[in-house]
Design a protein around this motif. Structure first.
Motif, mmCIF file in Angstrom:
data_model
loop_
_atom_site.group_PDB
_atom_site.id
_atom_site.type_symbol
_atom_site.label_atom_id
_atom_site.label_comp_id
_atom_site.label_asym_id
_atom_site.label_seq_id
_atom_site.Cartn_x
_atom_site.Cartn_y
_atom_site.Cartn_z
ATOM 1 N N GLU A 40 -1.066 -1.837 -11.824
ATOM 2 C CA GLU A 40 -2.257 -1.844 -10.982
ATOM 3 C C GLU A 40 -1.695 -2.163 -9.264
ATOM 4 O O GLU A 40 -2.303 -1.494 -8.435
ATOM 5 C CB GLU A 40 -3.129 -3.151 -11.446
ATOM 6 C CG GLU A 40 -4.380 -3.308 -10.488
ATOM 7 C CD GLU A 40 -5.410 -1.924 -10.624
ATOM 8 O OE1 GLU A 40 -6.144 -1.676 -9.709
ATOM 9 O OE2 GLU A 40 -5.195 -1.423 -11.836
ATOM 10 N N GLN A 42 0.911 -0.933 -8.131
ATOM 11 C CA GLN A 42 1.610 0.315 -7.661
ATOM 12 C C GLN A 42 0.226 1.409 -7.410
ATOM 13 O O GLN A 42 0.482 1.973 -6.298
ATOM 14 C CB GLN A 42 2.513 1.046 -8.841
ATOM 15 C CG GLN A 42 3.890 0.127 -8.887
ATOM 16 C CD GLN A 42 4.768 0.663 -9.970
ATOM 17 O OE1 GLN A 42 4.363 0.655 -10.948
ATOM 18 N NE2 GLN A 42 5.834 1.376 -9.477
ATOM 19 N N ARG A 43 -0.580 1.403 -8.150
ATOM 20 C CA ARG A 43 -1.927 2.023 -7.867
ATOM 21 C C ARG A 43 -2.373 1.903 -6.405
ATOM 22 O O ARG A 43 -2.724 2.738 -5.744
ATOM 23 C CB ARG A 43 -2.856 2.079 -8.907
ATOM 24 C CG ARG A 43 -2.416 2.886 -10.219
ATOM 25 C CD ARG A 43 -3.470 2.892 -11.163
ATOM 26 N NE ARG A 43 -4.053 1.696 -11.716
ATOM 27 C CZ ARG A 43 -3.193 1.310 -12.884
ATOM 28 N NH1 ARG A 43 -2.271 2.046 -13.526
ATOM 29 N NH2 ARG A 43 -3.490 0.115 -13.548
ATOM 30 N N LEU A 44 -2.453 0.481 -6.394
ATOM 31 C CA LEU A 44 -3.104 0.104 -4.961
ATOM 32 C C LEU A 44 -2.301 0.475 -3.809
ATOM 33 O O LEU A 44 -2.908 1.149 -2.959
ATOM 34 C CB LEU A 44 -3.336 -1.389 -4.979
ATOM 35 C CG LEU A 44 -4.598 -1.978 -5.782
ATOM 36 C CD1 LEU A 44 -4.339 -3.567 -5.679
ATOM 37 C CD2 LEU A 44 -5.813 -1.719 -4.935
ATOM 38 N N ILE A 46 -0.259 2.946 -3.289
ATOM 39 C CA ILE A 46 -0.170 4.366 -2.863
ATOM 40 C C ILE A 46 -1.447 4.897 -2.983
ATOM 41 O O ILE A 46 -1.525 6.379 -2.371
ATOM 42 C CB ILE A 46 0.644 5.241 -4.324
ATOM 43 C CG1 ILE A 46 -0.049 5.147 -5.374
ATOM 44 C CG2 ILE A 46 1.961 4.816 -4.171
ATOM 45 C CD1 ILE A 46 0.337 6.131 -6.465
ATOM 46 N N ASP A 47 -2.391 4.163 -2.594
ATOM 47 C CA ASP A 47 -3.778 4.484 -2.667
ATOM 48 C C ASP A 47 -3.890 4.974 -1.020
ATOM 49 O O ASP A 47 -3.728 4.044 -0.367
ATOM 50 C CB ASP A 47 -4.856 3.641 -3.011
ATOM 51 C CG ASP A 47 -6.353 4.048 -2.723
ATOM 52 O OD1 ASP A 47 -6.451 5.101 -2.143
ATOM 53 O OD2 ASP A 47 -7.290 3.395 -3.260
ATOM 54 N N PRO A 48 -4.363 6.402 -0.787
ATOM 55 C CA PRO A 48 -4.527 6.524 0.724
ATOM 56 C C PRO A 48 -5.672 5.760 1.357
ATOM 57 O O PRO A 48 -5.610 5.554 2.669
ATOM 58 C CB PRO A 48 -4.822 8.151 0.865
ATOM 59 C CG PRO A 48 -5.180 8.481 -0.572
ATOM 60 C CD PRO A 48 -4.791 7.295 -1.448
ATOM 61 N N GLU A 49 -6.635 5.267 0.749
ATOM 62 C CA GLU A 49 -7.643 4.292 1.451
ATOM 63 C C GLU A 49 -6.916 2.801 1.458
ATOM 64 O O GLU A 49 -7.871 1.919 1.855
ATOM 65 C CB GLU A 49 -8.879 4.168 0.361
ATOM 66 C CG GLU A 49 -9.348 5.682 0.264
ATOM 67 C CD GLU A 49 -9.915 6.147 1.606
ATOM 68 O OE1 GLU A 49 -10.326 5.552 2.110
ATOM 69 O OE2 GLU A 49 -9.751 7.502 1.792
ATOM 70 N N LEU A 50 -5.887 2.590 1.228
ATOM 71 C CA LEU A 50 -5.003 1.103 1.171
ATOM 72 C C LEU A 50 -5.850 0.353 2.701
ATOM 73 O O LEU A 50 -6.158 -0.689 2.760
ATOM 74 C CB LEU A 50 -3.733 1.054 1.228
ATOM 75 C CG LEU A 50 -3.081 -0.073 1.129
ATOM 76 C CD1 LEU A 50 -3.198 -0.964 -0.137
ATOM 77 C CD2 LEU A 50 -1.506 0.134 1.337
ATOM 78 N N ARG A 112 4.524 3.408 -0.304
ATOM 79 C CA ARG A 112 4.920 4.021 -1.351
ATOM 80 C C ARG A 112 6.546 3.622 -1.587
ATOM 81 O O ARG A 112 6.661 3.424 -2.977
ATOM 82 C CB ARG A 112 5.313 5.632 -1.022
ATOM 83 C CG ARG A 112 3.800 6.264 -1.125
ATOM 84 C CD ARG A 112 4.209 7.964 -0.867
ATOM 85 N NE ARG A 112 2.954 8.443 -1.212
ATOM 86 C CZ ARG A 112 2.391 8.628 -2.332
ATOM 87 N NH1 ARG A 112 2.586 8.173 -3.653
ATOM 88 N NH2 ARG A 112 1.008 9.218 -2.356
#
Length: 183
Positions: A40, A42-44, A46-50, A112
């Motif tokens: 989870e 990692q998903r956060l 790499i999210d471009p909306e971070l 990343r």
């Protein structure tokens, strides 16, 4: 080694803020849960909306929280080594993390890269935790006076810290502000 005269476990309280209930996590599920939390994260990351929004205390961005989680996984090897009387590859790699300004550099890291490093750190720790014996789970830290502070206790505490940081990031600054105002 725990004395037979001391209580078996020092319980961690449930956390109303993040929902983590450590007593429900069996030792046989710790590695799996750590992997789920890491995925989870990692998903956060790499999210471009971070974004750069600050959440939690001390008002870190999601990236800074992710760096902190990565470093907790790396540094946990040092704690395990001290408690189990062993030395691991990971603990020598973790010694650089003790630099006093490490947290201040978190905001300068690449999301990343942090995601990849967090994944590797969590997987290495998950493999190590999955291999612990029942006797090792019950080992206490010889540097501390309380024999209830075992590998099991510190591992549950680590999982709660990771879950708590994740909940703060997912909650975001708006919901967090409402929560603080309600307290």
């Amino acid at each position: 080694m725990r004395s037979p005269l001391t209580p078996a476990r020092l319980p961690l309280p449930d956390c109303a803020r993040c929902g983590h209930v450590s007593r429900l996590v069996g030792q046989d599920k710790v590695a799996e849960l750590l992997r789920e939390y890491a995925a989870e994260w990692q998903r956060l990351l790499i999210d471009p909306e971070l974004g750069e929004r600050s959440v939690g205390v001390p008002a870190w961005s999601p990236l800074e929280h992710g760096c902190h989680v990565r470093d907790m996984c790396l540094l946990f090897h040092v704690r395990l080594d001290a408690m189990l009387g062993t030395a691991s590859e990971q603990s020598s790699a973790s010694s650089a993390l003790n630099a006093p300004d490490a947290a201040r550099r978190y905001r300068d890291e690449a999301p990343r890269q942090v995601a990849e490093e967090l994944g590797r750190a969590a997987e290495a720790l998950a493999r190590r935790l999955a291999a612990l014996t029942a006797e090792q789970w019950d080992r206490d830290d010889p540097r501390l006076a309380d024999p209830r502070l075992t590998v099991d206790f510190f591992t549950r505490h680590l999982l709660h810290d990771i879950a708590h940081d994740l909940a703060e990031v997912l909650r975001g600054p708006e919901r967090q502000q409402r929560t603080q105002n309600e307290q």
